[in-house]
Design an enzyme around this catalytic site. Structure first.
Site, short mmCIF file in Angstrom:
data_model
loop_
_atom_site.label_atom_id
_atom_site.label_comp_id
_atom_site.label_asym_id
_atom_site.label_seq_id
_atom_site.Cartn_x
_atom_site.Cartn_y
_atom_site.Cartn_z
N CYS A 121 0.80 -1.23 0.00
CA CYS A 121 0.00 0.00 0.00
C CYS A 121 0.83 1.27 0.00
CB CYS A 121 -0.94 0.00 1.19
SG CYS A 121 -1.91 -1.53 1.34
N HIS A 248 -3.29 6.66 2.36
CA HIS A 248 -3.74 5.38 1.80
C HIS A 248 -5.12 5.07 2.33
CE1 HIS A 248 -4.29 1.21 1.00
NE2 HIS A 248 -4.01 0.83 2.23
N ASN A 282 -10.28 -0.74 -0.31
CA ASN A 282 -8.83 -0.65 -0.15
C ASN A 282 -8.18 -1.27 -1.38
OD1 ASN A 282 -6.11 -1.14 0.46
ND2 ASN A 282 -6.52 -1.62 2.60
#
Length: 326
Positions: A121, A248, A282
């Site tokens: 990420c 993120h 995500n």
């Protein structure tokens, strides 16, 4: 004998952005049919309303090509002007061949530097950091940085702790030269890794993504805001100078916790905070460029805005920098 170096430039800046998402929308109600969960529980825990999963035709490379092509068009840069392609990804189905060489070829350019970055990420911020340094040193003039992930290929759809969170998509940025100090739009990268916590997010023996959600949440909510503040300081700015915060998109509660810490450190009340996780899930390395592109499309981020990017995830790796939006 004296080795000659390419003349450096003042720095780097972002010239254009692009993103893509697959067509298939997966709602929380869809997931209720598979695992013991419900819409209210998912929204309260992670803030996600829906996410996108790719089809068999969607791949890390094809999504990266789509997002990268849009970024090039947005920047007004031809593929033949590129000196390098960096693809941040942790979800290639096979480690060889890499995504970047395939992506560059499909975009229409060969004979340039092309490599992948796997810091999960944090990958996009790692890529932007490397691209900025390559340009500043004179090694490259234009670099395409792509974050592309197909996490649905690595999910156990019976694992409630992961199947509700992760999703697919791609985002990209074209990084180019700043010929004067006033044009510099990519600040120094601040990065690192907590290798003692690698087990908290990993691929198990069944090739499924697993994570210890509470451990990751505690780490992210205590360790990442200080890294973000270090990135602001490294750029010679203060939190009050930041217009847009793009963490993120791991979990809405983590995003809100980071924003709260920045405001306590002096960020303005009108700081605009990315919340793309609500409708994108995500998407690991794709989440930051995708969130910026979506914020631009919604009018929440504008050309010239000073944005703080901060990526964090498996590794546990983290990286952040201040940028000026194109």
């Amino acid at each position: 004998m004296k080795i000659q170096l390419t003349p450096p430039v003042a720095g780097a800046r972002i010239l254009g952005l692009g993103s893509m998402q697959p067509d298939t929308v997966i709602t929380n109600h869809d997931l209720e049919k598979r695992v013991e969960t419900n819409d209210a529980w998912i929204q309260s825990r992670v803030g996600i309303i829906e996410r996108r999963f790719g089809s068999a035709e969607d791949s890390v490379v094809s999504m990266g090509v789509d997002a990268g092509s849009k970024a090039l068009a947005d920047a007004g840069v031809s593929p033949t002007d590129l000196d390098a392609v960096i693809v941040a990804t942790c979800t290639m189905s096979k480690p060889i061949p890499n995504a970047a060489a395939q992506t560059a070829d499909r975009i229409g350019v060969n004979g340039i530097g092309a490599f992948d970055v796997n810091t999960a990420c944090a990958g996009f911020c790692y890529g932007v950091g490397m691209a900025g340094d390559m340009i500043r040193s004179g090694t490259a003039r234009h670099v395409l940085v792509i974050g592309s992930e197909k996490l649905s290929d690595w999910l156990d759809m019976d694992d409630r702790s992961t199947c509700i969170i992760f999703a697919d998509g791609a985002g990209a940025a074209v990084i180019g030269p700043a010929t004067t100090e006033d044009e510099v739009g990519v600040g120094p990268v601040v990065w690192g890794a907590a290798g003692d916590l690698v087990s908290t997010i990993h691929i198990d023996e069944t090739d499924a993504l697993r994570q210890e959600g509470q451990a990751v949440f505690r780490w992210a909510t205590t360790k990442i805001a200080p890294v973000a503040l270090r990135a602001v300081e490294a750029a010679g700015l203060t939190p009050a100078d930041i217009d847009v915060l793009v963490p993120h998109q791991a979990n809405l509660r983590i995003v809100e916790a980071i924003a709260k810490r920045l405001r306590q450190a002096g960020a303005r009340d009108d700081l605009r905070v990315a919340d793309d996780i609500q409708y994108s899930g995500n998407t690991s390395s794709a989440s930051i460029p995708m969130a910026i592109d979506h914020m631009r499309g919604a009018g929440r981020a504008r050309s010239g805005d000073v944005a703080l990017l901060i990526g964090f995830g498996a590794g546990l790796s983290y990286a952040g920098q201040v940028v000026v939006l194109p």
